[in-house]
Design a protein around this motif. Structure first.
Motif, PDB file in Angstrom:
ATOM      1  N   HIS A  80       0.837  -1.209   0.000  1.00 45.00           N
ATOM      2  CA  HIS A  80       0.000   0.000   0.000  1.00 45.00           C
ATOM      3  C   HIS A  80       0.872   1.260   0.000  1.00 45.00           C
ATOM      4  O   HIS A  80       0.628   2.191  -0.778  1.00 45.00           O
ATOM      5  N   SER A 104       2.558   1.972  -3.401  1.00 48.54           N
ATOM      6  CA  SER A 104       1.691   1.877  -4.584  1.00 48.54           C
ATOM      7  C   SER A 104       1.858   3.042  -5.551  1.00 48.54           C
ATOM      8  O   SER A 104       1.605   2.887  -6.751  1.00 48.54           O
ATOM      9  N   LYS A 152       3.793   1.516  -9.520  1.00 47.71           N
ATOM     10  CA  LYS A 152       2.942   1.747 -10.693  1.00 47.71           C
ATOM     11  C   LYS A 152       3.293   0.777 -11.823  1.00 47.71           C
ATOM     12  O   LYS A 152       2.399   0.255 -12.506  1.00 47.71           O
ATOM     13  N   HIS A 157       4.298  -2.149 -11.566  1.00 48.50           N
ATOM     14  CA  HIS A 157       3.882  -3.508 -11.230  1.00 48.50           C
ATOM     15  C   HIS A 157       2.463  -3.565 -10.673  1.00 48.50           C
ATOM     16  O   HIS A 157       2.068  -4.564 -10.056  1.00 48.50           O
ATOM     17  N   LYS A 158       1.712  -2.480 -10.917  1.00 52.74           N
ATOM     18  CA  LYS A 158       0.272  -2.442 -10.606  1.00 52.74           C
ATOM     19  C   LYS A 158      -0.035  -2.855  -9.167  1.00 52.74           C
ATOM     20  O   LYS A 158      -0.888  -3.703  -8.906  1.00 52.74           O
ATOM     21  N   GLY A 207      -1.634  -1.265  -7.057  1.00 53.12           N
ATOM     22  CA  GLY A 207      -3.009  -0.928  -6.707  1.00 53.12           C
ATOM     23  C   GLY A 207      -3.981  -2.076  -6.919  1.00 53.12           C
ATOM     24  O   GLY A 207      -5.082  -2.080  -6.345  1.00 53.12           O
ATOM     25  N   ASP A 208      -3.589  -3.054  -7.730  1.00 52.68           N
ATOM     26  CA  ASP A 208      -4.469  -4.196  -8.021  1.00 52.68           C
ATOM     27  C   ASP A 208      -4.148  -5.415  -7.153  1.00 52.68           C
ATOM     28  O   ASP A 208      -4.768  -6.475  -7.319  1.00 52.68           O
ATOM     29  N   ILE A 209      -3.190  -5.290  -6.257  1.00 52.87           N
ATOM     30  CA  ILE A 209      -2.794  -6.436  -5.426  1.00 52.87           C
ATOM     31  C   ILE A 209      -3.678  -6.513  -4.189  1.00 52.87           C
ATOM     32  O   ILE A 209      -3.737  -5.571  -3.393  1.00 52.87           O
ATOM     33  N   ASN A 210      -4.361  -7.630  -4.030  1.00 54.21           N
ATOM     34  CA  ASN A 210      -5.200  -7.848  -2.858  1.00 54.21           C
ATOM     35  C   ASN A 210      -4.808  -9.089  -2.067  1.00 54.21           C
ATOM     36  O   ASN A 210      -5.025  -9.161  -0.860  1.00 54.21           O
ATOM     37  N   ASP A 247      -1.996 -12.540  -5.958  1.00 57.95           N
ATOM     38  CA  ASP A 247      -1.863 -11.323  -6.776  1.00 57.95           C
ATOM     39  C   ASP A 247      -0.430 -10.806  -6.707  1.00 57.95           C
ATOM     40  O   ASP A 247       0.152 -10.384  -7.726  1.00 57.95           O
ATOM     41  N   ALA A 296       2.376 -10.177  -9.687  1.00 58.76           N
ATOM     42  CA  ALA A 296       2.791  -8.811  -9.992  1.00 58.76           C
ATOM     43  C   ALA A 296       4.287  -8.579  -9.800  1.00 58.76           C
ATOM     44  O   ALA A 296       4.898  -7.795 -10.547  1.00 58.76           O
TER      45      ALA A 296
END
Length: 498
Positions: free
Chosen positions: A39, A42, A48, A50-51, A53-56, A60, A64
């Protein structure tokens, strides 16, 4: 009891209580750190790219973030060196820990404002844990020595840059500064032998109680003191009762070190690295080092035999197994992502998570497919020394002899003895028999007459010191590789002994 010794006791109890709390929630603690660092990073360039923001989930994360070594993050480090901010971690690193790599040349490992506490606080907590476990805090009332690299630093694009041991020197707590030796000026001397003589000048008449450093260089310090005084260390430093070390397996050096001291003293093993402070010895009757799972690092583990595969298995802490070698991968609040530090570890306990450092992922011998690792040669050496108690080892390394002038190929063990075996052939035989038991591939090669049994070559005194001097790595935090898959080190040692 002095004031420092007295006040350390309640602080040690608090540290032990906090440690126990996260130890009981290790898995949750680790994934909490993964979420926190992802977080926070991010909006960095790496985040950015490695995205983040899309890791949950951890799955994931694995999709990434690729596993890499320094070459993988080097383009991002170069952007930091160009003066750019928010690249691997928000802002700019507080320091670069400067290390030398075999393929990358000089490496600049970032240390952030968030991660510096891991390096400094963990060393402090190791001592406090020891105080809580043993009740011994007397060492705080006398002089302490840290045999380390120079604390001098340069500036790289506005970032203070130096050796990790030197960086750490700037963060020794104020209450210990008055106890610390040697002086700053002496610590800044580059030439190790000149520095060592000056360290002895400053310490030889002082009430030394704690000595810390990498075992071979501490041994060199002890040897020089004994040459000057003709006394054992216990008679020079009667208050010396705690040895703190890390960086190498202590076993090959232990007998000679304690002989030099002249009495058995307590010791604490640490596992610090430029990339993070990973573990320390928390119990003194148990094997292994407590892995520090609540300190800004999310760890991953790759089965060592899969490390060089295209898509190796990546595990988080809850899926590791006992007695299995793993390549250690770090993701940290310094901005290291999927970073392989090159070490292999083995878990000897899962409750709590304790490890031993079993070797280096690139330090092995597999000239014939045997894949002998550092842990195996060190176990073989320990076994042979136990069978031959007269033996004292200064240092050793192992290399393959692929094309001997005659006969079958073999593994060559180049050993500098402080005290040689009474029967060198029996010593070599015992080494070989233990290695055969430890490594089935090596056994097959011996049984199948692909290799002949190992050969021991005894080196003259100071061979390894002269070797390290010849490559500019004498003293400080430098270590001799225990084994290698080529003959570069072996051939240089033979040249020194010619």
């Amino acid at each position: 009891m002095g004031i420092k010794s007295f006040l350390s006791k309640p602080l040690a109890a608090i540290t032990a209580s906090q440690q126990k709390k996260w130890m009981q929630n290790a898995v949750q603690t680790q994934h909490s750190w993964r979420e926190k660092i992802v977080h926070k990073a991010s909006q960095t360039v790496y985040g950015k790219d490695h995205k983040f923001g899309d890791i949950n989930t951890y799955e994931d994360f694995k999709h990434a973030v690729p596993v890499n070594d320094y070459e993988g993050i080097k383009p991002y480090v170069e952007q930091i060196l160009e003066g750019k901010n928010d690249i691997l971690w928000p802002g700019k690193p507080l320091y670069f820990a400067k290390t030398s790599g075999t393929t990358s040349g000089v490496k600049y490992i970032p240390i952030s404002k968030d991660s510096i506490g891991n390096h400094i606080g963990s060393a402090k907590n190791a001592l406090l844990n020891y105080i809580h476990e043993t009740g011994n805090s007397r060492f705080l009332d006398h002089k302490l020595i840290f045999l380390s690299g120079s604390p001098e630093m340069t500036m790289q694009s506005g970032v203070h840059t130096g050796r990790l041991s030197g960086i750490s020197n700037h963060h020794v707590p104020g209450y210990l500064k008055t106890n610390q030796l040697p002086s700053y000026e002496t610590n800044c001397i580059d030439d190790w032998e000149q520095k060592l003589e000056k360290i002895i000048d400053e310490t030889i008449d002082q009430p030394m109680s704690l000595i810390s450093g990498i075992p071979p260089w501490v041994q060199m310090y002890f040897d020089r003191i004994q040459q000057r005084t003709g006394k054992q260390i216990k008679d020079v430093f009667p208050d010396f009762d705690l040895f703190v070390y890390g960086g190498v397996n202590f076993e090959p050096y232990k007998a000679k070190l304690f002989e030099s001291i002249g009495k058995k003293i307590d010791s604490i093993e640490l596992y610090p690295a430029s990339e993070g402070f990973i573990a320390y010895q928390d119990k003194f009757e148990s094997e292994g080092l407590l892995m520090l799972l609540n300190d800004g690092i999310f760890y991953e583990f790759i089965p060592a035999e899969e490390y060089f595969d295209e898509n190796p298995t990546r595990l988080s802490i809850e899926d590791v197994q006992l007695n299995k070698n793993y390549a250690l991968i770090i993701n940290s609040n310094a901005g290291l992502w999927g970073y392989s530090i090159g070490d292999t570890v083995k878990f000897v306990s899962l409750d709590p998570y304790r490890i031993i450092v079993s070797g280096r992922i690139k330090h092995f011998i597999s000239a014939f497919g045997e894949h002998v690792i550092g842990e195996e040669v060190e176990k073989a050496m320990k076994y042979a020394c136990e069978l031959h108690p007269e033996v004292e080892i200064v240092e050793f390394t192992v290399a393959p002899m692929v094309t001997p002038k005659e006969g079958l190929p073999y593994h060559e063990w180049l050993i500098e003895f402080a005290s040689e075996p009474n029967d060198m052939k029996a010593f070599a035989k015992d080494l070989d028999e233990k290695l055969v038991k430890l490594n089935v591939y090596y056994k097959d090669l011996i049984v199948g007459s692909i290799l002949k049994p190992l050969v021991v070559n005894s080196l003259r005194r100071n061979s390894f010191i002269d070797y390290m001097k010849s490559i500019g790595k004498l003293g400080g935090q430098n270590k001799v590789p225990r084994l290698s898959n080529d003959r570069k080190i072996a051939d240089q040692l033979h040249q020194i002994n010619a």
